[in-house]
Design a protein around this motif. Structure first.
Motif, PDB file in Angstrom:
ATOM      1  N   ALA A  66       0.822  -1.210   0.000  1.00  0.00           N
ATOM      2  CA  ALA A  66       0.000   0.000   0.000  1.00  0.00           C
ATOM      3  C   ALA A  66       0.857   1.261   0.000  1.00  0.00           C
ATOM      4  CB  ALA A  66      -0.924  -0.005   1.215  1.00  0.00           C
ATOM      5  N   ALA A  67       2.104   1.141   0.426  1.00  0.00           N
ATOM      6  CA  ALA A  67       2.974   2.316   0.542  1.00  0.00           C
ATOM      7  C   ALA A  67       4.083   2.331  -0.505  1.00  0.00           C
ATOM      8  CB  ALA A  67       3.596   2.364   1.933  1.00  0.00           C
ATOM      9  N   VAL A 121     -10.253   7.243  -3.432  1.00  0.00           N
ATOM     10  CA  VAL A 121      -9.211   6.509  -2.714  1.00  0.00           C
ATOM     11  C   VAL A 121      -8.809   7.218  -1.426  1.00  0.00           C
ATOM     12  CG1 VAL A 121      -6.822   5.669  -2.800  1.00  0.00           C
ATOM     13  CG2 VAL A 121      -8.270   5.498  -4.835  1.00  0.00           C
ATOM     14  N   PHE A 122      -8.650   8.537  -1.476  1.00  0.00           N
ATOM     15  CA  PHE A 122      -8.071   9.294  -0.361  1.00  0.00           C
ATOM     16  C   PHE A 122      -8.803   9.049   0.949  1.00  0.00           C
ATOM     17  CE2 PHE A 122      -7.420  13.118   2.228  1.00  0.00           C
ATOM     18  CZ  PHE A 122      -6.036  13.214   2.204  1.00  0.00           C
ATOM     19  N   GLU A 123     -10.133   8.982   0.903  1.00  0.00           N
ATOM     20  CA  GLU A 123     -10.920   8.839   2.135  1.00  0.00           C
ATOM     21  C   GLU A 123     -10.688   7.506   2.828  1.00  0.00           C
ATOM     22  OE1 GLU A 123     -13.717   7.612  -1.271  1.00  0.00           O
ATOM     23  OE2 GLU A 123     -12.039   8.984  -0.913  1.00  0.00           O
ATOM     24  N   GLY A 131      -1.788   8.414   8.669  1.00  0.00           N
ATOM     25  CA  GLY A 131      -0.372   8.223   8.367  1.00  0.00           C
ATOM     26  C   GLY A 131      -0.138   7.842   6.925  1.00  0.00           C
ATOM     27  N   GLU A 132      -1.048   7.047   6.361  1.00  0.00           N
ATOM     28  CA  GLU A 132      -0.917   6.635   4.959  1.00  0.00           C
ATOM     29  C   GLU A 132      -1.082   7.816   4.027  1.00  0.00           C
ATOM     30  OE1 GLU A 132      -2.641   2.063   5.439  1.00  0.00           O
ATOM     31  OE2 GLU A 132      -3.981   3.695   4.838  1.00  0.00           O
ATOM     32  N   LEU A 165     -13.636   1.981  10.762  1.00  0.00           N
ATOM     33  CA  LEU A 165     -14.458   3.065  10.227  1.00  0.00           C
ATOM     34  C   LEU A 165     -13.610   4.041   9.407  1.00  0.00           C
ATOM     35  CD1 LEU A 165     -16.876   3.863  13.185  1.00  0.00           C
ATOM     36  CD2 LEU A 165     -17.382   2.693  11.051  1.00  0.00           C
ATOM     37  N   LEU A 166     -12.397   4.311   9.868  1.00  0.00           N
ATOM     38  CA  LEU A 166     -11.500   5.167   9.087  1.00  0.00           C
ATOM     39  C   LEU A 166     -11.207   4.536   7.732  1.00  0.00           C
ATOM     40  CD1 LEU A 166      -8.901   6.372  11.758  1.00  0.00           C
ATOM     41  CD2 LEU A 166     -10.697   7.731  10.670  1.00  0.00           C
TER      42      LEU A 166
END
Length: 326
Positions: A151-152, A169-171, A176-177, A245-246
């Motif tokens: 993912a990084a 995608v951003f949400e 930190g990501e 939830l995040l």
């Protein structure tokens, strides 16, 4: 006409063969399953339908509609990408479809843009497999789909791009990501390149529509928002944790947050919409359907008044174009 029934633990899908190689799809959810899009008539061959069903299950219709229905992904891309930059400017350029998923957005981009080098990258190998099958079905051998090692991290030898599409995608990124990934995307953009960040809910929208459907939850602290989501939202599990939830996208994003992250690695410049669109509020309003038009018009008028009085440009969703200044 023959009917093929595909079953999984979550329910069944019926694919009825129609003249001309088309199929009518009907989703039959199992007990406790809820699916918004349950029917669709498609030109996809049965073999591809089966492959999509094996990965997407009851979301089969939704996944196919993302590419076939011009009111879906194509509609958003025409408004939120071509609302800023004329399609002709993409000719011969390099375009990155970040988080391309099963390739619906990549196929649509190849259809609405002039010939250009489009690359889709995705973490999930199963989704990439569907993307490649889609491209093969449409004879789009020029499209490339690459798997991110994590993912990084980005695929090796990816190079730099003139345009990056960063849709919905951003949400879903943890705080930190976000601080780690955006600078990496920025480093893969050429000077003068443009990042399109769209289909992301606004962090301070009065109604949190993306994850919970609850009003005013965006203005609560994390702890209170967590408790409210678990107790009052039918979409959220009563024992779901906050990180879950995040990851679902409960906190959205803001223009300030995004620009501040990018400013740590360069000089980002927010671009105003073009093509006769006044501002981001007009851009958001222009993509809405005519259903409940009076209500949407009222919201638009309220947002314009808020901007006029306070200078704050608030939209339920972000649809940004950010230029990488040399």
């Amino acid at each position: 006409m023959s009917i093929t029934v595909m079953t999984r633990a979550d329910g069944a899908v019926r694919a009825e063969a129609l003249p001309g190689g088309r199929h009518r799809l009907s989703v039959e959810p199992g007990p406790g399953q809820v699916v918004a899009r349950r029917t669709w008539e498609t030109s996809y061959p049965l073999a591809l339908i089966k492959e999509i069903h094996s990965t997407k299950g009851l979301y089969l219709c939704d996944e196919i509609m993302r590419e076939e229905d011009p009111r879906y992904v194509e509609h958003y891309l025409r408004h939120e990408v071509l609302g800023y930059v004329n399609a002709a400017e993409f000719a011969g350029k390099r375009v990155l479809d970040f988080g391309c998923g099963s390739g619906a957005s990549t196929i649509v981009l190849s259809r609405i843009l002039p010939p250009c080098d489009i690359v889709g990258i995705e973490l999930d190998e199963k989704l990439l497999g569907l993307a490649r099958l889609r491209a093969e079905h449409f004879g789009k051998r020029q499209l490339r789909f690459l798997q991110s090692p994590s993912a990084a991290a980005f695929p090796e030898g990816l190079g730099r791009f003139d345009f990056v599409i960063f849709s919905a995608v951003f949400e879903h990124l943890l705080p930190g990501e976000r601080r780690m990934l955006l600078p990496q995307i920025w480093s893969h953009m050429k000077p003068g390149g443009i990042l399109f960040l769209n289909q992301t809910p606004h962090r301070y929208s009065p109604i949190e529509m993306h994850t919970t459907g609850l009003p005013m939850i965006n203005y609560l602290s994390d702890g209170l928002a967590h408790r409210a989501a678990r107790h009052f939202s039918k979409r959220v599990s009563p024992d779901g944790d906050w990180e879950e939830l995040l990851r679902m996208g409960i906190r959205g994003g803001t223009v300030r947050e995004i620009l501040e992250i990018l400013a740590t690695c360069g000089s980002p410049a927010l671009i105003e919409p073009g093509m006769g669109v006044g501002d981001q509020i007009d851009l958001w309003y222009g993509k809405l359907s005519r259903r409940h038009a009076w209500l949407k018009k009222s919201v638009w008028a309220s947002l314009k008044m808020l901007k006029r009085v306070t200078g704050i440009e608030l939209t339920p969703e972000l649809a940004l174009a950010i230029r990488k200044q040399a």
